[in-house]
Scaffold this motif. Structure first.
Motif, mmCIF file in Angstrom:
data_model
loop_
_atom_site.group_PDB
_atom_site.id
_atom_site.type_symbol
_atom_site.label_atom_id
_atom_site.label_comp_id
_atom_site.label_asym_id
_atom_site.label_seq_id
_atom_site.Cartn_x
_atom_site.Cartn_y
_atom_site.Cartn_z
ATOM 1 N N ASN A 121 21.062 22.338 87.734
ATOM 2 C CA ASN A 121 19.829 21.645 88.041
ATOM 3 C C ASN A 121 19.210 21.172 86.736
ATOM 4 N N ALA A 122 18.879 19.897 86.625
ATOM 5 C CA ALA A 122 18.328 19.343 85.388
ATOM 6 C C ALA A 122 16.971 19.963 85.082
ATOM 7 N N ALA A 123 16.132 20.164 86.096
ATOM 8 C CA ALA A 123 14.809 20.756 85.873
ATOM 9 C C ALA A 123 14.936 22.196 85.401
ATOM 10 N N LYS A 124 15.899 22.922 85.981
ATOM 11 C CA LYS A 124 16.117 24.311 85.571
ATOM 12 C C LYS A 124 16.601 24.372 84.119
ATOM 13 N N ASP A 125 17.506 23.467 83.759
ATOM 14 C CA ASP A 125 17.997 23.427 82.387
ATOM 15 C C ASP A 125 16.877 23.091 81.410
ATOM 16 N N LEU A 126 16.007 22.151 81.791
ATOM 17 C CA LEU A 126 14.886 21.774 80.939
ATOM 18 C C LEU A 126 13.915 22.938 80.763
ATOM 19 N N THR A 127 13.646 23.653 81.841
ATOM 20 C CA THR A 127 12.755 24.814 81.780
ATOM 21 C C THR A 127 13.347 25.903 80.891
ATOM 22 N N LYS A 128 14.652 26.133 81.045
ATOM 23 C CA LYS A 128 15.314 27.149 80.232
ATOM 24 C C LYS A 128 15.256 26.777 78.752
ATOM 25 N N THR A 129 15.508 25.508 78.432
ATOM 26 C CA THR A 129 15.449 25.054 77.043
ATOM 27 C C THR A 129 14.045 25.200 76.479
ATOM 28 N N ALA A 130 13.038 24.867 77.276
ATOM 29 C CA ALA A 130 11.642 24.990 76.827
ATOM 30 C C ALA A 130 11.283 26.455 76.571
ATOM 31 N N ALA A 131 11.741 27.348 77.432
ATOM 32 C CA ALA A 131 11.464 28.777 77.245
ATOM 33 C C ALA A 131 12.129 29.296 75.974
ATOM 34 N N GLU A 132 13.369 28.857 75.729
ATOM 35 C CA GLU A 132 14.057 29.290 74.504
ATOM 36 C C GLU A 132 13.350 28.757 73.267
ATOM 37 N N LEU A 133 12.883 27.514 73.325
ATOM 38 C CA LEU A 133 12.164 26.929 72.201
ATOM 39 C C LEU A 133 10.849 27.660 71.963
ATOM 40 N N THR A 134 10.140 27.999 73.028
ATOM 41 C CA THR A 134 8.876 28.731 72.909
ATOM 42 C C THR A 134 9.105 30.098 72.271
ATOM 43 N N ALA A 135 10.154 30.787 72.716
ATOM 44 C CA ALA A 135 10.457 32.098 72.132
ATOM 45 C C ALA A 135 10.780 31.970 70.649
ATOM 46 N N SER A 136 11.518 30.942 70.280
ATOM 47 C CA SER A 136 11.855 30.729 68.869
ATOM 48 C C SER A 136 10.609 30.447 68.054
ATOM 49 N N LEU A 137 9.735 29.572 68.563
ATOM 50 C CA LEU A 137 8.501 29.248 67.832
ATOM 51 C C LEU A 137 7.586 30.453 67.726
ATOM 52 N N THR A 138 7.526 31.274 68.772
ATOM 53 C CA THR A 138 6.714 32.490 68.729
ATOM 54 C C THR A 138 7.245 33.433 67.650
ATOM 55 N N GLY A 139 8.553 33.547 67.570
ATOM 56 C CA GLY A 139 9.147 34.395 66.534
ATOM 57 C C GLY A 139 8.824 33.899 65.141
ATOM 58 N N VAL A 140 8.877 32.577 64.943
ATOM 59 C CA VAL A 140 8.543 32.009 63.635
ATOM 60 C C VAL A 140 7.080 32.253 63.305
ATOM 61 N N ALA A 141 6.192 32.049 64.263
ATOM 62 C CA ALA A 141 4.759 32.264 64.025
ATOM 63 C C ALA A 141 4.473 33.722 63.694
ATOM 64 N N THR A 142 5.132 34.641 64.389
ATOM 65 C CA THR A 142 4.952 36.072 64.115
ATOM 66 C C THR A 142 5.429 36.410 62.702
ATOM 67 N N ALA A 143 6.542 35.850 62.312
ATOM 68 C CA ALA A 143 7.072 36.121 60.969
ATOM 69 C C ALA A 143 6.130 35.583 59.901
ATOM 70 N N VAL A 144 5.553 34.391 60.116
ATOM 71 C CA VAL A 144 4.614 33.819 59.151
ATOM 72 C C VAL A 144 3.347 34.675 59.072
ATOM 73 N N ALA A 145 2.844 35.133 60.202
ATOM 74 C CA ALA A 145 1.638 35.963 60.209
ATOM 75 C C ALA A 145 1.884 37.291 59.491
ATOM 76 N N THR A 146 3.042 37.899 59.736
ATOM 77 C CA THR A 146 3.372 39.163 59.075
ATOM 78 C C THR A 146 3.495 38.974 57.571
ATOM 79 N N ALA A 147 4.123 37.880 57.153
ATOM 80 C CA ALA A 147 4.265 37.612 55.717
ATOM 81 C C ALA A 147 2.915 37.372 55.075
ATOM 82 N N SER A 148 2.023 36.659 55.766
ATOM 83 C CA SER A 148 0.682 36.397 55.240
ATOM 84 C C SER A 148 -0.110 37.699 55.094
ATOM 85 N N LYS A 149 -0.009 38.572 56.090
ATOM 86 C CA LYS A 149 -0.712 39.863 56.043
ATOM 87 C C LYS A 149 -0.194 40.718 54.885
ATOM 88 N N ALA A 150 1.120 40.732 54.695
ATOM 89 C CA ALA A 150 1.708 41.499 53.592
ATOM 90 C C ALA A 150 1.259 40.937 52.245
#
Length: 196
Positions: A121-150
């Protein structure tokens, strides 16, 4: 005769032996030239081929009569009996069949995965890709925040560490200069309080 001066040879009628361009005589002349040069090329090619064949014939070793040439084998393979050689050949052929079958299975599985993926399903694939991208961006933001705090934590300790270095340097300087009374240096925090 003075009017017709050219480098071309002259014929019996005191005209040029070379045909004038664009005339039927010129086309015949060019065709004749091509025929002559083609014949020369064929003659040279024939002479070269004859030379090569005669040299090969002279350098060949005559084969002994009555003996059939044995195939050249690797030294260890040559030491084996015919039955052992055939057993090795059977094992190699069996391994080749197994390898071919394994490759065919892998190709079939890859084709099935490709077909299965294509029916998604194209919509399902798009949703899955968006979720993976969101998780990746959240991980990057968390890493930047942790580095800034340190970094903030380390930079907060820097004045105290610098004050300790200044005090140690002052003590070393006074020892080298020979003065017995050593005054501890002001801490970096005290200097910040005075607005320096």
């Amino acid at each position: 005769m003075a009017e017709n001066r050219s480098d071309a040879p002259m014929g019996h009628s005191h005209t040029s032996a070379m045909p004038k361009p664009g005339t039927p005589r010129d086309a015949a002349f060019r065709g004749g030239q091509a025929l002559v040069w083609g014949g020369v090329a064929l003659g040279v090619a024939g002479l070269t081929a004859a030379t090569v064949l005669s040299v090969r014939r002279l350098t060949e070793r005559p084969e002994p009569e009555g003996e059939t040439p044995q195939p050249v084998l690797a030294p260890r393979f040559a030491d084996l009996t015919d039955e052992e050689r055939e057993a090795i050949r059977r094992r190699v052929r069996a391994q080749a069949r197994e390898d071919y079958a394994a490759a065919a299975r892998e190709r079939a599985e890859a084709g099935a995965r490709r077909r299965k993926r294509g029916k998604g399903n194209a919509a399902k694939d798009l949703t899955k890709t968006a979720a993976e991208l969101t998780a990746s961006l959240t991980g990057v933001a968390t890493a930047v925040a942790t580095a800034s705090k340190a970094f903030r934590s380390v930079s907060g300790e820097a004045p105290g560490v610098m004050g300790d270095f200044v005090a140690a340097a002052d003590q070393l300087r006074s020892l080298l200069n020979g003065s017995p009374n050593v005054q501890p240096a002001q801490k970096a925090g005290d200097q910040n309080d005075r607005g320096l």
